[in-house]
Design a protein around this motif. Structure first.
Motif, mmCIF file in Angstrom:
data_model
loop_
_atom_site.group_PDB
_atom_site.id
_atom_site.type_symbol
_atom_site.label_atom_id
_atom_site.label_comp_id
_atom_site.label_asym_id
_atom_site.label_seq_id
_atom_site.Cartn_x
_atom_site.Cartn_y
_atom_site.Cartn_z
ATOM 1 N N PHE A 1 0.862 -1.189 0.000
ATOM 2 C CA PHE A 1 0.000 0.000 0.000
ATOM 3 C C PHE A 1 0.895 1.234 0.000
ATOM 4 O O PHE A 1 1.742 1.399 0.884
ATOM 5 C CB PHE A 1 -0.926 0.029 1.216
ATOM 6 N N ILE A 2 0.722 2.079 -1.022
ATOM 7 C CA ILE A 2 1.550 3.286 -1.166
ATOM 8 C C ILE A 2 0.643 4.497 -1.067
ATOM 9 O O ILE A 2 -0.143 4.790 -1.993
ATOM 10 C CB ILE A 2 2.283 3.303 -2.515
ATOM 11 N N PRO A 3 0.681 5.235 0.040
ATOM 12 C CA PRO A 3 -0.053 6.503 0.091
ATOM 13 C C PRO A 3 0.446 7.429 -1.026
ATOM 14 O O PRO A 3 1.638 7.421 -1.347
ATOM 15 C CB PRO A 3 0.291 7.052 1.471
ATOM 16 N N PHE A 4 -0.446 8.191 -1.604
ATOM 17 C CA PHE A 4 -0.038 9.053 -2.717
ATOM 18 C C PHE A 4 1.092 10.006 -2.332
ATOM 19 O O PHE A 4 1.922 10.369 -3.165
ATOM 20 C CB PHE A 4 -1.242 9.843 -3.239
ATOM 21 N N GLU A 5 1.148 10.389 -1.052
ATOM 22 C CA GLU A 5 2.207 11.317 -0.625
ATOM 23 C C GLU A 5 3.581 10.643 -0.666
ATOM 24 O O GLU A 5 4.617 11.318 -0.680
ATOM 25 C CB GLU A 5 1.912 11.824 0.783
ATOM 26 N N PHE A 6 3.603 9.287 -0.630
ATOM 27 C CA PHE A 6 4.864 8.561 -0.702
ATOM 28 C C PHE A 6 5.216 8.150 -2.130
ATOM 29 O O PHE A 6 6.274 7.560 -2.365
ATOM 30 C CB PHE A 6 4.813 7.303 0.163
ATOM 31 N N LEU A 7 4.339 8.431 -3.080
ATOM 32 C CA LEU A 7 4.601 8.087 -4.475
ATOM 33 C C LEU A 7 5.531 9.143 -5.073
ATOM 34 O O LEU A 7 5.174 10.323 -5.172
ATOM 35 C CB LEU A 7 3.288 8.022 -5.257
ATOM 36 N N LYS A 8 6.728 8.720 -5.436
ATOM 37 C CA LYS A 8 7.753 9.669 -5.878
ATOM 38 C C LYS A 8 7.562 10.085 -7.327
ATOM 39 O O LYS A 8 7.590 11.269 -7.667
ATOM 40 C CB LYS A 8 9.145 9.044 -5.696
ATOM 41 N N LYS A 9 7.396 9.129 -8.222
ATOM 42 C CA LYS A 9 7.162 9.450 -9.638
ATOM 43 C C LYS A 9 6.591 8.249 -10.357
ATOM 44 O O LYS A 9 6.634 7.116 -9.865
ATOM 45 C CB LYS A 9 8.429 9.928 -10.321
ATOM 46 N N LEU A 10 6.067 8.524 -11.546
ATOM 47 C CA LEU A 10 5.531 7.486 -12.414
ATOM 48 C C LEU A 10 6.288 7.545 -13.733
ATOM 49 O O LEU A 10 6.396 8.609 -14.347
ATOM 50 C CB LEU A 10 4.025 7.691 -12.631
ATOM 51 N N ILE A 11 6.845 6.399 -14.155
ATOM 52 C CA ILE A 11 7.591 6.325 -15.408
ATOM 53 C C ILE A 11 6.749 5.540 -16.410
ATOM 54 O O ILE A 11 6.332 4.419 -16.135
ATOM 55 C CB ILE A 11 8.957 5.633 -15.209
ATOM 56 N N GLN A 12 6.509 6.162 -17.567
ATOM 57 C CA GLN A 12 5.627 5.552 -18.552
ATOM 58 C C GLN A 12 6.355 5.308 -19.855
ATOM 59 O O GLN A 12 7.088 6.159 -20.359
ATOM 60 C CB GLN A 12 4.428 6.476 -18.794
ATOM 61 N N SER B 1 -9.537 6.898 -13.315
ATOM 62 C CA SER B 1 -9.857 7.157 -11.906
ATOM 63 C C SER B 1 -8.601 7.559 -11.129
ATOM 64 O O SER B 1 -8.635 8.455 -10.282
ATOM 65 C CB SER B 1 -10.491 5.917 -11.265
ATOM 66 N N TYR B 2 -7.505 6.878 -11.416
ATOM 67 C CA TYR B 2 -6.226 7.172 -10.745
ATOM 68 C C TYR B 2 -5.801 8.616 -11.005
ATOM 69 O O TYR B 2 -5.388 9.336 -10.082
ATOM 70 C CB TYR B 2 -5.163 6.193 -11.237
ATOM 71 N N ASN B 3 -5.911 9.090 -12.260
ATOM 72 C CA ASN B 3 -5.471 10.443 -12.616
ATOM 73 C C ASN B 3 -6.255 11.514 -11.880
ATOM 74 O O ASN B 3 -5.744 12.618 -11.647
ATOM 75 C CB ASN B 3 -5.591 10.647 -14.128
ATOM 76 N N ASN B 4 -7.502 11.196 -11.509
ATOM 77 C CA ASN B 4 -8.315 12.176 -10.785
ATOM 78 C C ASN B 4 -7.874 12.340 -9.342
ATOM 79 O O ASN B 4 -8.299 13.295 -8.669
ATOM 80 C CB ASN B 4 -9.794 11.755 -10.822
ATOM 81 N N LEU B 5 -7.027 11.433 -8.857
ATOM 82 C CA LEU B 5 -6.638 11.448 -7.444
ATOM 83 C C LEU B 5 -5.214 11.919 -7.191
ATOM 84 O O LEU B 5 -4.844 12.153 -6.039
ATOM 85 C CB LEU B 5 -6.812 10.040 -6.852
ATOM 86 N N LYS C 1 -1.459 14.194 -8.376
ATOM 87 C CA LYS C 1 -0.971 15.432 -8.991
ATOM 88 C C LYS C 1 -0.632 15.202 -10.454
ATOM 89 O O LYS C 1 -0.442 14.057 -10.899
ATOM 90 C CB LYS C 1 0.270 15.919 -8.236
ATOM 91 N N ASP C 2 -0.520 16.278 -11.214
ATOM 92 C CA ASP C 2 -0.288 16.184 -12.656
ATOM 93 C C ASP C 2 0.969 15.390 -12.987
ATOM 94 O O ASP C 2 0.981 14.594 -13.934
ATOM 95 C CB ASP C 2 -0.183 17.593 -13.267
ATOM 96 N N GLU C 3 2.044 15.595 -12.193
ATOM 97 C CA GLU C 3 3.304 14.925 -12.516
ATOM 98 C C GLU C 3 3.261 13.420 -12.252
ATOM 99 O O GLU C 3 4.155 12.690 -12.669
ATOM 100 C CB GLU C 3 4.473 15.562 -11.747
#
Length: 386
Positions: free
Chosen positions: A99-110, A157-161, A163-165
Motif C-alpha cells: 500500500f503506497i499513500p499518494f504522498e509517498f509516491l515519488k514518480k511514475l515512469i511511462q 480514476s487514478y489520474n483524478n486522485l 498530482k499532474d506529474e
C-alpha cells in the motif's frame, strides 16, 4: 486479509501467476542440470543424459500447469484504496501486496506498454496481519497483461486522485505490445532450459575430452612429496636416486645458490644408458610453480666463493638443452654422480621444493614416474664441505 477498494483490476489471464515461482523454478532447473552433469561424468552421456533431459522437461511442464493451483492469486494487482488516499499494488518480486499513500509516491515512469511506480515508502501486512513499513523501491506492470478497457478505466480514476506529474497518459492503442508480453512469459521457462541444454552440451565436450585423454595405468604413482635429509633415497620407475647432500653457497657474483649432490642408478640394466636433461629438475617456492616450470632452472656454470677462495663446481647437469649421460658401470647398474645447482630466489620463504620432473607417458620408452617434490628447509642447510 481482505482489503476494500475504490477500484481494482487483475490480470486478464493467469500467466503472471507463473512469475511467483520464476526464480525457484529457474534455480531448480539449473541445479538439476549441474546434478545431471555430475552423473554424466560417472555414467556417461548419450541415452542417459537425453532421458534425464526429457524427465526435466516433463517436470517443468507439470510445475507450470500446477502453479496457479498451488499458489492463490492476489486480491488485486492494481487497486485504489477505498479512502482514495493511496494505491495498492501486487509486488511480483516480493510476493506481497503493497500500500503506497499518494504522498509517498515519488514518480511514475511511462513507456509505450509499461508503467513503473517509484515510491519513497510503502506499507504491507506480514503473515500475522501486522502492518510493516517498507523502504523505497519500484514496481512495473505491462498494459498488455490486462484487459485494455479495465486498464484505461482504472487510470482515468487514478489520474483524478494524483498530482499532474504523477498522472498516467493512456495511449491511444495499447494492444501492440502483446507479442513482447508473450515473449516475457515464455522466457520464464525458456532461459533456464537453454541454460540446462548449454550445461549438458559443455558437459558432453568435457566428458569426451576426459574419455580420450591419456590416462596413467592403474596403480601408477603420479607424484610424491618427501622432506630432505642427507643420504635419502628416491626410487622411480626408471631410476634410483640418492641425494648425497644439499648445500648453500655464494656465487662469485654474490648470489645465494643451492647445490644438490646426487647419485643416480638406472634400474633396468637391459636398457641402454638413459640421459638426464636440464628440464628434468627445477627449484620452486611451491609444488604448483614447480609443475608449471615457474621456478629456477639449473645453472650450466657455477663458480662459488668459500673462505676467500673461488671453486668451480664440476659435474653440473647442463642447461640449454645439453645432456649428462651415464657412461660408467658399477656392478650391474649404470650409475652417474652429478650436481644440480640453482640460484635461490631473492624473495620467498625458507622452504623450497627441489623437484624431479621426468617425461611421463605410459607408452613412451623413456617415460618415468612419479614427479618427486623434495621439500628443503634452507635454514638447516650447511655450506660446501672442504
Amino acid at each position: 486479509m481482505k482489503n476494500k477498494y475504490f477500484k481494482a483490476i487483475n490480470y486478464q489471464s493467469p500467466p503472471n501467476a507463473d512469475a511467483r515461482l520464476v526464480l525457484p523454478i529457474q534455480i531448480g532447473i539449473i541445479l538439476f542440470g549441474l546434478a545431471t552433469t555430475m552423473l554424466t561424468f560417472k555414467f556417461g552421456f548419450a541415452i542417459k543424459q537425453m532421458m534425464i533431459l526429457t524427465v526435466a522437461l516433463a517436470i517443468v511442464l507439470a510445475i507450470k500447469a500446477l502453479v496457479g493451483r498451488i499458489i492463490p492469486s492476489p486480491e488485486a494487482i492494481l487497486a485504489l484504496d477505498q479512502s482514495q488516499q493511496g494505491l495498492w499494488l501486487w509486488s511480483n518480486r516480493r510476493q506481497v501486496q503493497l500500500f503506497i499513500p499518494f504522498e509517498f509516491l515519488k514518480k511514475l515512469i511511462q513507456s509505450e506498454n509499461q508503467v513503473t511506480f517509484v515510491y519513497r515508502r510503502a506499507y504491507y501486512f506480514n503473515n500475522d496481519g501486522q502492518p510493516k513499513l517498507s523502504f523505497s523501491g519500484c514496481e512495473s506492470f505491462n498494459a498488455s497483461d490486462f484487459d485494455q478497457n479495465a486498464w484505461k478505466n482504472f487510470f482515468e480514476s487514478y489520474n483524478n486522485l494524483v498530482k499532474d506529474e504523477l498522472q498516467y497518459h493512456v495511449p491511444m492503442n495499447t494492444t501492440k505490445a502483446k507479442k513482447s508480453s508473450t515473449k516475457g512469459k515464455i522466457s520464464v521457462f525458456t532461459w533456464p532450459l537453454v541454460t540446462f541444454v548449454v550445461i549438458s552440451f559443455l558437459a558432453n565436450i568435457v566428458y569426451d575430452y576426459r574419455q580420450n585423454a591419456p590416462r596413467p595405468k592403474a596403480g601408477v604413482e603420479l607424484e610424491r612429496t618427501v622432506v630432505y635429509r642427507p643420504g635419502m633415497k628416491i626410487t622411480t620407475k626408471q631410476n634410483k636416486f640418492t641425494i648425497l647432500g644439499a648445500y648453500r653457497a655464494k656465487s662469485e657474483t654474490g648470489a645465494n645458490v643451492l647445490i644438490v649432490h646426487i647419485k643416480r642408478q638406472q634400474r633396468n640394466i637391459n636398457k641402454e644408458a638413459q640421459s638426464l636433461r636440464s628440464h628434468d629438475f627445477v627449484l620452486a617456492s611451491s609444488k604448483w610453480k614447480a609443475q608449471n616450470y615457474g621456478g629456477e632452472e639449473p645453472l650450466s656454470r657455477l663458480i662459488v666463493k668459500a673462505q676467500g677462495r673461488k671453486y668451480t663446481v664440476v659435474n653440473l647437469l647442463k642447461a640449454s638443452g645439453e645432456e649428462l649421460v651415464s657412461a660408467s658401470l658399477a656392478g650391474k647398474y649404470r650409475t652417474t654422480t652429478f650436481n644440480v645447482a640453482f640460484k635461490i630466489p631473492s624473495k620467498g620463504n625458507k622452504y623450497l621444493y627441489f623437484t624431479y620432473l621426468p617425461f611421463t607417458n605410459n607408452d613412451a620408452k623413456y617415460s618415468d614416474t612419479p614427479v618427486v617434490f623434495v621439500r628443503v628447509n634452507l635454514d638447516k642447510l650447511g655450506g660446501i664441505p672442504q
